[in-house]
Design an enzyme around this catalytic site. Structure first.
Site, PDB file in Angstrom:
ATOM      1  N   LYS A 139       0.850  -1.200   0.000  1.00 22.59           N
ATOM      2  CA  LYS A 139       0.000   0.000   0.000  1.00 22.59           C
ATOM      3  C   LYS A 139       0.887   1.252   0.000  1.00 22.59           C
ATOM      4  O   LYS A 139       0.900   2.031   0.951  1.00 22.59           O
ATOM      5  CB  LYS A 139      -0.935  -0.018   1.196  1.00 22.59           C
ATOM      6  CG  LYS A 139      -1.915  -1.184   1.173  1.00 22.59           C
ATOM      7  CD  LYS A 139      -2.764  -1.233   2.424  1.00 22.59           C
ATOM      8  CE  LYS A 139      -3.711  -2.423   2.398  1.00 22.59           C
ATOM      9  NZ  LYS A 139      -4.529  -2.531   3.628  1.00 22.59           N
ATOM     10  N   THR A 140       1.608   1.396  -1.090  1.00 27.77           N
ATOM     11  CA  THR A 140       2.544   2.506  -1.212  1.00 27.77           C
ATOM     12  C   THR A 140       1.969   3.597  -2.112  1.00 27.77           C
ATOM     13  O   THR A 140       1.007   3.375  -2.842  1.00 27.77           O
ATOM     14  CB  THR A 140       3.878   2.020  -1.815  1.00 27.77           C
ATOM     15  OG1 THR A 140       3.612   1.338  -3.048  1.00 27.77           O
ATOM     16  CG2 THR A 140       4.580   1.059  -0.871  1.00 27.77           C
TER      17      THR A 140
END
Length: 255
Positions: A139-140
């Site tokens: 979840k960047t």
């Protein structure tokens, strides 16, 4: 891990390409402010005004290398910052220093913030007696993954998988589409070779046990309550008492 050596993980061409894209995004056309500052030789100082972990030096260097400016670091990568302290100096033409300033500061603040959060999580985990790994997720921020994953490593955490090809992550939607966790794991096993692990996102203890028994290498506990008591899984050992939200290996526990 030697945080100074982590820069070896970053290909120079990738660093240069990222720095170029960031600078182009910030100034794709005319830079009218350059007429205000001019091109006289100048020097800028980088100061840390908040506590934390310094991370992002290679990216900072790459940004100013694109602008033909020279960076001199006064603190090593991974340093514990105790404000107020000078971190670096940058020399070059005034208009180029200011062209790279905001891009470099935004990147360094973000990377250092992630490293600081990771270091705090690792410290808390160790303080409870946890001996597994603190790991990040995919979840960047789009376009900023390399910086954020690098920040995790500087902070002492594991990067987990870098992208979709680094591991087979069977999520809840995959389980639904496959018709059950056992079928999902079997399909994943048929699709991958020996070099890739299969990780399954589970929303209940029963589903996690079924995933482990079906052959999952890792179990991701999704939205579990604070404490879960794990049973003995035949052939895989005692998983013990864990606290959510933990990423758990079927053979050893990984935070």
């Amino acid at each position: 891990m030697d945080t100074e050596g982590l820069s070896l993980l970053l290909p120079p061409t990738t660093l240069a390409a990222l720095a170029d894209s960031w600078l182009r995004e910030d100034c794709p056309g005319l830079n009218f402010a350059a007429l205000v500052t001019g091109a006289a030789p100048s020097q800028a100082a980088l100061w840390a005004k908040s506590p934390g972990v310094l991370a992002g030096r290679p990216f900072f260097d790459a940004i100013f290398a694109q602008l033909n400016c020279q960076v001199t670091w006064l603190l090593p990568e991974g340093s514990q910052l105790v404000p107020v302290v000078q971190v670096a100096e940058v020399r070059g033409p005034a208009h180029r220093l200011l062209l790279g300033e905001r891009v470099a500061l935004n990147m360094l603040a973000r990377c250092s913030g992630i490293a600081s959060a990771a270091a705090t999580a690792v410290k808390i985990a160790r303080g409870t007696g946890w001996t597994g790994h603190v790991a990040g997720t995919r979840k960047t921020t789009p376009g900023f993954r390399l910086v954020e994953k690098y920040g995790l490593l500087v902070g002492g955490a594991a990067s987990h998988r870098y992208d979709l090809g680094g591991m087979v992550m069977v999520k809840d939607n995959h389980v639904v589409a496959a018709g059950g966790v056992e079928k999902a794991v079997r399909s994943a096993r048929q699709a991958v070779d020996f070099a890739l692990k299969v990780e399954v996102e589970c929303s209940s203890l029963q589903e996690a046990v079924r995933a482990a028994e079906a052959g999952a290498d890792l179990v991701l506990l999704d939205n579990f309550k604070p404490e879960v008591r794990w049973p003995l899984i035949p052939g895989r050992g005692l998983l013990g008492a864990l606290t959510s939200p933990f990423l758990v290996s079927c053979r050893s526990c990984i935070l």
